[in-house]
Design a protein around this motif. Structure first.
Motif, PDB file in Angstrom:
ATOM      1  N   ARG A  20      64.455  93.747  17.880  1.00 14.01           N
ATOM      2  CA  ARG A  20      63.802  93.455  16.598  1.00 14.01           C
ATOM      3  C   ARG A  20      64.831  93.002  15.562  1.00 14.01           C
ATOM      4  N   LEU A  42      58.565  86.906  21.774  1.00  9.13           N
ATOM      5  CA  LEU A  42      57.665  87.897  22.345  1.00  9.13           C
ATOM      6  C   LEU A  42      58.420  89.102  22.879  1.00  9.13           C
ATOM      7  N   ARG A  44      57.574  93.089  24.874  1.00 10.90           N
ATOM      8  CA  ARG A  44      56.701  94.132  25.410  1.00 10.90           C
ATOM      9  C   ARG A  44      57.508  95.412  25.360  1.00 10.90           C
ATOM     10  N   GLU A  45      56.839  96.506  24.985  1.00  7.58           N
ATOM     11  CA  GLU A  45      57.513  97.801  24.942  1.00  7.58           C
ATOM     12  C   GLU A  45      56.847  98.734  25.934  1.00  7.58           C
ATOM     13  N   ASP A  49      50.425  99.012  24.812  1.00  7.94           N
ATOM     14  CA  ASP A  49      49.472  98.027  25.341  1.00  7.94           C
ATOM     15  C   ASP A  49      49.545  97.912  26.864  1.00  7.94           C
ATOM     16  N   LYS A 108      50.601  87.547  15.490  1.00  8.25           N
ATOM     17  CA  LYS A 108      51.066  88.929  15.615  1.00  8.25           C
ATOM     18  C   LYS A 108      51.080  89.394  17.068  1.00  8.25           C
ATOM     19  N   ALA A 109      50.276  88.750  17.906  1.00 12.26           N
ATOM     20  CA  ALA A 109      50.149  89.158  19.303  1.00 12.26           C
ATOM     21  C   ALA A 109      49.999  87.918  20.170  1.00 12.26           C
ATOM     22  N   HIS A 165      45.895  88.646  14.964  1.00 10.89           N
ATOM     23  CA  HIS A 165      45.660  90.092  14.920  1.00 10.89           C
ATOM     24  C   HIS A 165      45.897  90.624  16.324  1.00 10.89           C
ATOM     25  N   GLU A 166      45.541  91.835  16.572  1.00  8.56           N
ATOM     26  CA  GLU A 166      45.647  92.379  17.920  1.00  8.56           C
ATOM     27  C   GLU A 166      44.912  91.457  18.885  1.00  8.56           C
ATOM     28  N   TYR A 175      51.740  90.909  24.523  1.00  8.50           N
ATOM     29  CA  TYR A 175      53.027  90.908  23.835  1.00  8.50           C
ATOM     30  C   TYR A 175      52.819  91.091  22.338  1.00  8.50           C
ATOM     31  N   GLN A 176      53.842  91.606  21.690  1.00 10.24           N
ATOM     32  CA  GLN A 176      53.940  91.565  20.237  1.00 10.24           C
ATOM     33  C   GLN A 176      54.736  90.308  19.888  1.00 10.24           C
ATOM     34  N   LEU A 178      57.281  88.855  17.336  1.00 10.81           N
ATOM     35  CA  LEU A 178      58.178  89.281  16.265  1.00 10.81           C
ATOM     36  C   LEU A 178      58.413  88.184  15.236  1.00 10.81           C
TER      37      LEU A 178
END
Length: 194
Positions: A20, A42, A44-45, A49, A108-109, A165-166, A175-176, A178
């Motif tokens: 980040r 992108l 993924r953590e 999700d 965002k996603a 959004h989500e 993915y998020q 960033l």
């Protein structure tokens, strides 16, 4: 157009704050990069999700081969390889790009869906079906954009959708986002690319 993505899978206990911070410090460097339609930073953590891994996996949609080559053979990609090792770069030929109903929103996603193209399938039908899917998905509320592409070496199709959004529940890896650099998004060819 050219689509590409590389994945850097990190240890399960890796502090994703490092990624980040890296994106916060360096993401803007491609905000005016020639030939780049968009780069979605992108991640993924693990445990978020449904992700089984920690991963940094930027996705690019290039308007020009010159821009893509300038990046891959230039200091930006070299800096990444110096820090993480040289990743395998997946490359797909885009069949279509569709701006979404929320094209001006900050994504965002994202959702990436990869799937094989079975032997014996009529390729024109596959291409038309992928384009139709992208057109429908781009009309969903919150869609920023959708690209569909094919790797003809491995006969694999990929769909990447960006969301304001989500992401809605759909098949694929969530993915998020960033950051998203979009220097030439307005020059991306809309619709069918064949």
């Amino acid at each position: 157009m050219h689509a590409l993505q590389y994945e850097i899978t990190l240890p399960a206990d890796y502090d994703m704050g490092i990624i980040r911070d890296r994106v916060a410090a360096k993401g803007h460097l491609l905000d005016a990069f020639p030939g780049l339609g968009f780069k979605a930073y992108l991640v993924r953590e693990r445990g978020v999700d449904g992700s089984p891994v920690n991963q940094y996996a930027p996705f690019y949609l290039w308007n020009t081969a010159e821009g893509m080559n300038s990046f891959l053979w230039g200091p930006g990609f070299q800096g990444l390889t110096d820090d993480f090792g040289r990743p395998v770069v997946r490359h797909w030929m885009p069949l279509a790009y569709e701006a979404g109903s929320a094209v001006d929103a900050t994504p965002k996603a994202a959702v990436r869906h990869r799937r094989p193209i079975p032997e014996g399938t009529r390729l024109a039908d596959v291409a038309a079906g992928l384009h139709d899917d992208a057109a429908v998905l781009s009309c969903v509320a919150g869609a920023v954009g959708v690209v569909v592409a094919v790797d003809p070496r491995h006969w694999e199709a990929v769909t990447l959708s960006l969301w304001a959004h989500e992401a809605p529940p759909e098949r694929g890896d969530a993915y998020q986002v960033l950051h998203c650099s979009t220097p030439e998004r307005d020059r991306l060819v809309q619709g069918r690319a064949w």
